[in-house]
Write a protein that holds these residues in place. Sequence first.
Motif, PDB file in Angstrom:
ATOM      1  N   THR A  48      55.222  60.701  73.164  1.00 14.06           N
ATOM      2  CA  THR A  48      53.933  60.823  73.837  1.00 14.06           C
ATOM      3  C   THR A  48      54.134  60.558  75.330  1.00 14.06           C
ATOM      4  OG1 THR A  48      53.395  58.469  73.622  1.00 14.06           O
ATOM      5  CG2 THR A  48      52.762  59.936  71.782  1.00 14.06           C
ATOM      6  N   PRO A  49      53.168  60.933  76.170  1.00 16.75           N
ATOM      7  CA  PRO A  49      53.289  60.586  77.594  1.00 16.75           C
ATOM      8  C   PRO A  49      53.472  59.089  77.821  1.00 16.75           C
ATOM      9  CG  PRO A  49      51.605  62.249  77.310  1.00 16.75           C
ATOM     10  CD  PRO A  49      52.021  61.829  75.928  1.00 16.75           C
ATOM     11  N   TRP A  50      52.776  58.256  77.043  1.00 19.68           N
ATOM     12  CA  TRP A  50      52.947  56.804  77.193  1.00 19.68           C
ATOM     13  C   TRP A  50      54.382  56.407  76.867  1.00 19.68           C
ATOM     14  CZ3 TRP A  50      49.926  52.731  78.876  1.00 19.68           C
ATOM     15  CH2 TRP A  50      50.432  51.452  78.618  1.00 19.68           C
ATOM     16  N   GLN A  51      54.912  56.879  75.755  1.00 25.21           N
ATOM     17  CA  GLN A  51      56.286  56.543  75.358  1.00 25.21           C
ATOM     18  C   GLN A  51      57.293  57.043  76.397  1.00 25.21           C
ATOM     19  OE1 GLN A  51      56.124  58.494  71.556  1.00 25.21           O
ATOM     20  NE2 GLN A  51      55.856  56.566  70.418  1.00 25.21           N
ATOM     21  N   LEU A  52      57.021  58.199  76.970  1.00 26.50           N
ATOM     22  CA  LEU A  52      57.921  58.714  78.005  1.00 26.50           C
ATOM     23  C   LEU A  52      57.889  57.813  79.232  1.00 26.50           C
ATOM     24  CD1 LEU A  52      59.856  60.980  78.849  1.00 26.50           C
ATOM     25  CD2 LEU A  52      57.882  62.180  79.812  1.00 26.50           C
ATOM     26  N   ALA A  53      56.696  57.384  79.626  1.00 23.61           N
ATOM     27  CA  ALA A  53      56.581  56.487  80.782  1.00 23.61           C
ATOM     28  C   ALA A  53      57.342  55.192  80.544  1.00 23.61           C
ATOM     29  CB  ALA A  53      55.112  56.204  81.084  1.00 23.61           C
TER      30      ALA A  53
ATOM     31  N   GLY B 105      51.020  62.207  90.548  1.00 21.76           N
ATOM     32  CA  GLY B 105      50.420  62.181  89.219  1.00 21.76           C
ATOM     33  C   GLY B 105      49.505  63.372  89.045  1.00 21.76           C
ATOM     34  N   LEU B 106      48.784  63.402  87.926  1.00 22.64           N
ATOM     35  CA  LEU B 106      47.858  64.506  87.684  1.00 22.64           C
ATOM     36  C   LEU B 106      46.662  64.405  88.632  1.00 22.64           C
ATOM     37  CD1 LEU B 106      47.733  64.852  83.797  1.00 22.64           C
ATOM     38  CD2 LEU B 106      49.196  66.042  85.438  1.00 22.64           C
ATOM     39  N   TYR B 107      46.153  65.557  89.072  1.00 24.02           N
ATOM     40  CA  TYR B 107      44.909  65.578  89.819  1.00 24.02           C
ATOM     41  C   TYR B 107      43.776  65.336  88.825  1.00 24.02           C
ATOM     42  CZ  TYR B 107      47.778  68.087  93.276  1.00 24.02           C
ATOM     43  OH  TYR B 107      48.757  68.457  94.165  1.00 24.02           O
ATOM     44  N   GLU B 108      43.016  64.282  89.021  1.00 28.05           N
ATOM     45  CA  GLU B 108      42.038  63.840  88.030  1.00 28.05           C
ATOM     46  C   GLU B 108      40.635  64.312  88.387  1.00 28.05           C
ATOM     47  OE1 GLU B 108      43.480  62.762  85.628  1.00 28.05           O
ATOM     48  OE2 GLU B 108      45.063  61.334  86.096  1.00 28.05           O
ATOM     49  N   ASP B 109      40.059  65.184  87.574  1.00 28.03           N
ATOM     50  CA  ASP B 109      38.685  65.626  87.739  1.00 28.03           C
ATOM     51  C   ASP B 109      38.066  65.734  86.351  1.00 28.03           C
ATOM     52  OD1 ASP B 109      36.265  66.798  88.168  1.00 28.03           O
ATOM     53  OD2 ASP B 109      36.996  68.360  89.507  1.00 28.03           O
ATOM     54  N   PRO B 110      37.212  64.777  85.959  1.00 27.25           N
ATOM     55  CA  PRO B 110      36.645  64.801  84.607  1.00 27.25           C
ATOM     56  C   PRO B 110      35.866  66.069  84.287  1.00 27.25           C
ATOM     57  CG  PRO B 110      36.247  62.687  85.683  1.00 27.25           C
ATOM     58  CD  PRO B 110      36.793  63.603  86.728  1.00 27.25           C
ATOM     59  N   ASP B 111      35.387  66.776  85.315  1.00 23.17           N
ATOM     60  CA  ASP B 111      34.547  67.957  85.096  1.00 23.17           C
ATOM     61  C   ASP B 111      35.299  69.267  85.268  1.00 23.17           C
ATOM     62  OD1 ASP B 111      32.297  66.281  84.715  1.00 23.17           O
ATOM     63  OD2 ASP B 111      32.083  66.095  86.891  1.00 23.17           O
ATOM     64  N   ASP B 112      36.605  69.211  85.453  1.00 22.92           N
ATOM     65  CA  ASP B 112      37.376  70.428  85.686  1.00 22.92           C
ATOM     66  C   ASP B 112      38.557  70.450  84.731  1.00 22.92           C
ATOM     67  OD1 ASP B 112      38.731  72.625  86.607  1.00 22.92           O
ATOM     68  OD2 ASP B 112      38.792  72.005  88.704  1.00 22.92           O
TER      69      ASP B 112
ATOM     70  N   VAL C  37      51.954  56.342  83.893  1.00 22.98           N
ATOM     71  CA  VAL C  37      51.665  57.322  82.845  1.00 22.98           C
ATOM     72  C   VAL C  37      51.212  58.639  83.464  1.00 22.98           C
ATOM     73  CG1 VAL C  37      50.161  57.852  80.882  1.00 22.98           C
ATOM     74  CG2 VAL C  37      51.161  55.578  81.108  1.00 22.98           C
ATOM     75  N   SER C  38      50.401  58.572  84.518  1.00 29.56           N
ATOM     76  CA  SER C  38      49.961  59.788  85.198  1.00 29.56           C
ATOM     77  C   SER C  38      51.154  60.537  85.788  1.00 29.56           C
ATOM     78  CB  SER C  38      48.951  59.441  86.296  1.00 29.56           C
ATOM     79  OG  SER C  38      48.488  60.601  86.941  1.00 29.56           O
ATOM     80  N   GLU C  39      52.113  59.788  86.324  1.00 28.07           N
ATOM     81  CA  GLU C  39      53.309  60.427  86.879  1.00 28.07           C
ATOM     82  C   GLU C  39      54.149  61.060  85.764  1.00 28.07           C
ATOM     83  OE1 GLU C  39      56.921  59.193  89.917  1.00 28.07           O
ATOM     84  OE2 GLU C  39      54.872  58.455  90.212  1.00 28.07           O
ATOM     85  N   ALA C  40      54.262  60.367  84.623  1.00 28.83           N
ATOM     86  CA  ALA C  40      54.990  60.944  83.491  1.00 28.83           C
ATOM     87  C   ALA C  40      54.318  62.234  83.030  1.00 28.83           C
ATOM     88  CB  ALA C  40      55.048  59.933  82.341  1.00 28.83           C
ATOM     89  N   GLU C  41      52.978  62.242  83.007  1.00 31.58           N
ATOM     90  CA  GLU C  41      52.248  63.437  82.594  1.00 31.58           C
ATOM     91  C   GLU C  41      52.456  64.586  83.576  1.00 31.58           C
ATOM     92  OE1 GLU C  41      48.396  62.294  80.085  1.00 31.58           O
ATOM     93  OE2 GLU C  41      48.379  61.420  82.098  1.00 31.58           O
ATOM     94  N   ALA C  42      52.522  64.279  84.867  1.00 34.39           N
ATOM     95  CA  ALA C  42      52.767  65.330  85.854  1.00 34.39           C
ATOM     96  C   ALA C  42      54.144  65.949  85.653  1.00 34.39           C
ATOM     97  CB  ALA C  42      52.638  64.758  87.267  1.00 34.39           C
TER      98      ALA C  42
END
Length: 360
Positions: free
Chosen positions: A304-309, A234-241, A330-335
């Motif tokens: 949308t990413p949700w619809q794709l997932a 999935g996406l690497y999650e960093d709220p500050d980056d 959803v994170s995997e779909a976004e990746a």
Amino acid sequence: MAQVIDHRGGVWSIAVPIPDNPLGHTLVHLLETDRGPVLIDTGWDDPDSWDTLVAGVAACGFAVTDLHGVLITHHHPDHHGLSAAVREASGAWIAMHAADTAVVRRTREAEPGSWLGFLTAKLTAAGAPEDHLAPLREARAKRHGAVRSGRPPALPDREISPGALLGLPGRRLRAIWTPGHTPGHVCLHLEEEHPGRGAQAAGGGPVAASGPGPRFGRLFSGDHLLPGITPHVGLYEDPDDATVTDPLGDYLDSLERIGRLAPAEVLPAHQHAFTDAGGRVRELLAHHEERLAGLRTLLRDPLTPWQLAVAMEWNRPWAQIPYGSRNIAVSEAEAHLRHLVKLGHAEPVPGSGPTTYRAV
């Protein structure tokens, strides 16, 4: 009783249970060194898991107090969870790649509820429906101002540097940076003759001859290379980056590096040891190529990413996927979307909100 396998040559695996998880357990590996035993991963922070780990170390002929160090393949709790308990019991050092250490530090410093706020905003942007978002908002409101409970994940004492031979007396263990599943995931290559040379390794195939040529040594692969599971990317999650990363691209590149390494045997963190690393790498590369092609077909109509997932093929129908696992999906779909955009095979639709994507 702990399930322990002697892989010979001073290498054992201990099946440490993961509570309420279909994976069942993490295979914690114990590596004997001239300074004392070292663990590769530790398992989930749970009393039963701790008891199993202690019993497993004893079955290998050691006490937990004998442990000299802990090498963490990646920061996920089924791998890093018991690290603090091991250090408290033995004084062992803990080592991890810097990118995952940063995740651990961020987790320790975050205010309770801050992650829920970030996740809610992220899923809103991905097009999640209100009935999925409402429980997250309620949970965040309950945790506002709450005091953190439980033991925080342990901060490592040492850094695992990519390509470095680790300082383990009497052993040649080299770190290979394999980002994708997490930004700091590492595999560890034991550059030593396989003790079963000329025999049959776990998994059924012939073991390679000694030397630096093809099919040499053993690879502790963490979650990067598993015999029958495709690891989550999935996406690497960093709220500050706000850096735009490409975890799937990282993972595919890392797979190809491991394929070229061609170890004689792979000792993964789940399922079982196996010998055909190159064959498994080819299967995973083909799987992702096929999946990306299928997503381009789905994106003929903007989604949308949700619809794709929701439209993607998982190991069960979307209606049967648990609530928390939908966030992972959803994170995997976004990746996958991000990788398609990077390749020029998809693009965001201008002016859409939430953002939809279409094939190019």
